[in-house]
Structures are given as structure tokens and as C-alpha cells.
Design a protein around this motif. Structure first.
Motif, PDB file in Angstrom:
ATOM      1  N   SER A  24      22.601  59.698  80.478  1.00  0.00           N
ATOM      2  CA  SER A  24      22.187  58.376  80.945  1.00  0.00           C
ATOM      3  C   SER A  24      20.801  58.107  80.384  1.00  0.00           C
ATOM      4  O   SER A  24      19.916  58.981  80.472  1.00  0.00           O
ATOM      5  CB  SER A  24      22.147  58.377  82.482  1.00  0.00           C
ATOM      6  OG  SER A  24      21.205  57.450  82.966  1.00  0.00           O
ATOM      7  N   LYS A 122      30.331  38.914  84.197  1.00  0.00           N
ATOM      8  CA  LYS A 122      29.168  39.799  84.015  1.00  0.00           C
ATOM      9  C   LYS A 122      29.030  40.268  82.569  1.00  0.00           C
ATOM     10  O   LYS A 122      29.955  40.838  81.993  1.00  0.00           O
ATOM     11  CB  LYS A 122      29.302  40.999  84.961  1.00  0.00           C
ATOM     12  CG  LYS A 122      28.120  41.947  84.938  1.00  0.00           C
ATOM     13  CD  LYS A 122      28.080  42.772  86.205  1.00  0.00           C
ATOM     14  CE  LYS A 122      27.134  43.944  86.126  1.00  0.00           C
ATOM     15  NZ  LYS A 122      26.910  44.582  87.434  1.00  0.00           N
ATOM     16  N   GLY A 125      24.317  44.506  83.260  1.00  0.00           N
ATOM     17  CA  GLY A 125      23.920  45.065  84.548  1.00  0.00           C
ATOM     18  C   GLY A 125      22.588  45.784  84.384  1.00  0.00           C
ATOM     19  O   GLY A 125      22.284  46.306  83.301  1.00  0.00           O
ATOM     20  N   GLY A 142      16.841  50.193  83.606  1.00  0.00           N
ATOM     21  CA  GLY A 142      17.896  50.426  82.623  1.00  0.00           C
ATOM     22  C   GLY A 142      18.824  49.231  82.522  1.00  0.00           C
ATOM     23  O   GLY A 142      19.207  48.640  83.535  1.00  0.00           O
TER      24      GLY A 142
END
Ligand code: BTN
Length: 254
Positions: A24, A122, A125, A142
Motif C-alpha cells: 500500500s 466514483k 477515493g 492516499g
């Protein structure tokens, strides 16, 4: 402008590293902060194997989209930290708007607090995480921006820039993003939140509409009347005016 071995371009005062595969980018940015990296570090990855979403959800992260995290140390006094998610959303909105032709920009909107929508679906995010470290509070913002694909999610409709007719390379979008972020963060630190809050409201979806907000353990329905001075959502219903700090917003048709 500086370019760090990564091939990514970001404004003065910032640095960027470009990784191929990472768990991540948020986790990597926190890790690098722990190792002493300076504030203003962008971590960008081609692919994430353990992309994190809000509320413990995962974020599908195959190559083709932009996965980027900005690490900041003590970005502002603690009392104003709650404003950051909206400032970040505004910067992402600016960046994506720049990648679109002017006539398409009206379809771009922000969903409280910081999702970016295109025609109601969307497109991006944002996950903001914080960690206390000796001598400083570290914040990582992020962003996952769907450039060429999007996941099929049960909770909401999603889209990507290629699907809506504006294919954009992640690296080109990052250049716009890092520029917009530097500009909005400077505006935020040098002034008050009020003008940024107004700019956010001008791009928001759902003001004056009946919405549902899903909170941990309950749902509330009411009219989205605006934001309080700190950026919290104001919802009016038969019970009165409720001020909401965190939750998932749902519109009538999403
Ligand atoms: C959301 O659930 O809407 C937030 C998604 C945030 C995804 C981005 S992708 C880059 C960064 N690294 C992560 O692990 N998550 C964020």
C-alpha cells in the motif's frame, strides 16, 4: 520543479518515488516517515497488492490507475486537521478537472467528505491516515484515481477516465495532482479554511438534497444543508440539525 530518479515530476519542496509493486502506498509512506523521510514525500506505485480503502475495505489496485500517497509532518495546528480531507479533495478535483476538456468539468463533483465523482459514479477515493511519531504528527493522504479501469463494487457505482472518454496516463495525472496539491496546501496553510470551504461547497454533490449517511451502527436520513465552519456535514431532519464528522453518504439514486 524537481524530478527524482522516479521520472515523476513534482513541485519544489516535494519529492516523489515511483515503485513498481507495493503493498500500500499509504503504508509505505508511513514506513518511510518512520525511517526519517522529510515532509512532502509522495509515494506512487504502478500496482498495490494490499491497497487500503476507508473503513477497513480493500482498494483494487491493478496497473493502469494512479495510486499515490503524500506524507506530511505536522501539516497544520491540530485544531485544524479535520479540514485536511476537504482540502485534499479539492486538490484532486482541480487535478482531474484539468485533465478534462472544459465542457466535461461540470460532471465532476465531490461527495462528502472526499470522494470524487464523475456523472455520479466514483472516480477517486481518498484515505487519510495519521500516526504519532517522536517529535511530529505524521499524516498520509492516499489517493486512488481510476484512469483506465474501475472495480465492480456493490456499495456504489464506479467509473474511470477512459470509460467516460478521457483516457489519461497515471504519470501525467500525477504531475497535475502534485501541482494542484502544492497549491491548495499552500492556500490552506497561508490563509483560513473559509475560502477553501466555499470552493469545496461549489463543487459538492447533493447540497439541499435528501441523503442517507451511514455511520458506525446506524443510518441517518435528512437534507444535506451544508458544512459547519470546520468542514463537518450538516444534516437537517425532524430531529433537528445533526453535525456529522465521519460517515458514508448515499444519494437518492446512487
Ligand atoms: C476509499 O475507500 O474510498 C479510499 C481509497 C483510497 C485508496 C488509495 S490508493 C493509494 C493509497 N494507498 C492505499 O492503500 N490506499 C490509498
Amino acid at each position: 520543479m524537481t524530478t527524482e530518479g522516479s521520472g515523476l515530476v513534482c513541485p519544489d519542496g516535494y519529492a516523489a518515488i515511483h515503485l513498481d509493486d507495493v503493498g500500500s502506498t499509504n503504508a509505505e509512506a508511513l514506513e518511510r516517515a518512520q525511517q526519517g523521510a522529510a515532509s512532502g514525500l509522495w509515494v506512487v506505485a504502478r500496482r498495490q497488492t494490499a491497497g487500503r480503502g476507508r473503513r477497513g475495505r480493500s482498494w483494487t489496485s491493478e496497473p493502469g490507475n494512479l495510486y499515490a500517497s503524500l506524507m506530511l509532518r505536522d501539516p497544520i495546528e491540530d485544531a485544524r486537521l479535520g479540514e485536511l480531507p476537504l482540502v485534499v479533495a479539492l486538490a484532486v478535483h482541480d487535478a482531474v478537472a484539468t485533465a478534462l476538456p472544459p465542457f466535461a468539468r461540470a460532471d465532476l463533483a465531490i461527495k462528502w467528505p472526499n470522494d470524487i465523482l464523475y456523472a455520479g459514479a466514483k472516480l477517486c477515493g481518498i484515505l487519510i491516515e495519521a500516526a504519532g511519531m517522536p517529535g511530529s504528527r505524521v499524516i498520509v493522504a492516499g489517493m486512488g484515481i481510476n484512469c483506465s479501469h474501475h472495480p465492480d463494487v456493490a456499495l456504489y457505482s464506479a467509473t474511470d477516465l477512459a470509460e467516460v472518454g478521457y483516457p489519461t496516463e497515471p504519470e501525467a495525472l500525477f504531475a497535475l495532482l502534485s501541482e494542484a496539491m502544492a497549491r491548495r496546501l499552500a492556500e490552506w496553510r497561508e490563509g483560513s479554511f473559509a475560502p477553501l470551504r466555499d470552493a469545496w461547497l461549489a463543487r459538492a454533490r447533493g447540497i439541499g438534497e435528501t441523503i442517507v449517511v451511514r455511520l458506525p451502527g446506524r443510518e441517518v436520513t435528512g437534507v444535506f444543508t451544508g458544512l459547519d465552519p470546520d468542514g463537518r456535514l450538516l444534516l437537517r431532519n425532524d430531529q433537528g440539525l445533526e453535525t456529522i464528522s465521519a460517515g458514508d453518504v448515499f444519494f437518492g439514486h446512487s
